[in-house]
Write an enzyme that holds these catalytic residues in place. Sequence first.
Site, PDB file in Angstrom:
ATOM      1  N   GLY A 152       0.814  -1.207   0.000  1.00 32.77           N
ATOM      2  CA  GLY A 152       0.000   0.000   0.000  1.00 32.77           C
ATOM      3  C   GLY A 152       0.849   1.260   0.000  1.00 32.77           C
ATOM      4  O   GLY A 152       0.646   2.161  -0.805  1.00 32.77           O
ATOM      5  N   GLY A 181       2.110  -7.211   2.003  1.00 31.16           N
ATOM      6  CA  GLY A 181       2.355  -8.404   2.813  1.00 31.16           C
ATOM      7  C   GLY A 181       2.038  -9.669   2.023  1.00 31.16           C
ATOM      8  O   GLY A 181       2.797 -10.646   2.037  1.00 31.16           O
TER       9      GLY A 181
END
Length: 399
Positions: free
Chosen positions: A354, A377
């Site tokens: 992000g 992740g």
Amino acid sequence: MELLHLKSLDLKDKKVFIRCDFNVPMDEFGNISDDRRIRSAVTTINYCLDQDCAVILASHLGRPQGQMIEKYSLAPVARRLQQLLKRHVELASDVVGKDAMKRTKELPRHEVLLLENLRYEAGETTNDEKLSKKLASMAEFYINDAFGVSHRAHSSVYGITKFFDDSHKAAGFLLEREINFFAKLINDPVRPFAAIVGGSKVSGKLEALVNLLPKVDKIFIGGGMAFTFLKQMGYNIGASLVEDDLLEEAQKIMDEAKKLGVKFYLPVDVIAAEKFAANAVSKIVTAQEIPDNWMGLDIGPATVRLYREGLNDVQTILWNGPMGVYEMDKFARGSSKIAHYVADSYATTVVGGGDTADLVQRIGVDEEISFISTGGGASLELLEGKVLPGVEPLLIKER
Ligand code: AMP
């Protein structure tokens, strides 16, 4: 490894539940600063609407930890989605409460309903079965298009899948595209393959670093995590971010890199500041000369030059995590310079996460990147060779 395809489902006139990842970054005024994750979900939503479905959307935003906190409401997401879909989007006032249950039950075909932030329910992150069951009861089909959260065994990502058989669940187009892209990157990268890894903590990326080592030819470390390595090497890092309990691990990573012949790059200079603030007094210092009580908040110009040289001959670049506190202009230069360099490179360039996706978009070079992943992740876990918990139930089982 093949996923259950959305196009194989018989969706005509049905009610579908789509788990999206609308966990978008916001600026200091509460505006969405990068709506890539919302835009990326549109293909799957429109496909379902084209099949005359009633569409229920669900996502989390931030970490409200089971509390209904207005700051984390999906209202801004509903508004943006409405613009992108060019149709009305209803927002339920809760997740599985009275309002959501009533509205999902009555939802007509061609209508879109967004549930409130899934993490308003404490059971979401603990994979609570009761919550999964309630969410599953809302629709006849389940679609996971939330790549960014598929590495979490959460209620709406993992637990919910067991309430749908293989002809009633599938991966959305975004999830499938991401999975296929990373499969190719792991199995067949064009070499030399470099990873640029930054961000705040070693702890979040430790396992990824360990697992990336045998796959890449070079690693470039930036961001707050660099200081744990620098401290372990005997430098005085002042008041910079450090994880003392991971010093030994940091040494192991550096030893392993050496053993495998992976070139391991650390910053040679940093922008140090007197305090963690946008208006702090700052100066460029070598990694050897960070003053006591000062903190390194960005990589310095010599590091940028060094990293550019090291990246010169690579054919594939994976970048995850900013090089400094890019949210503050003063400490954004390192990230910005690396972003421009990566964007100009003729290598295949992949940006994950992000923050890093937000960064390249703010700098305006997002169009020049080969692939921007919606999950940081999740993409790191894929590179580790793991099957993500949200993806595993959506795999076509070998007969
Ligand atoms: P992560 O979520 O681990 O990818 O970390 C992203 C965050 O790391 C961003 O919000 C940055 O502001 C922060 N960050 C990057 N470099 C530093 C640094 N040198 N010191 C403290 N925080 C940093």
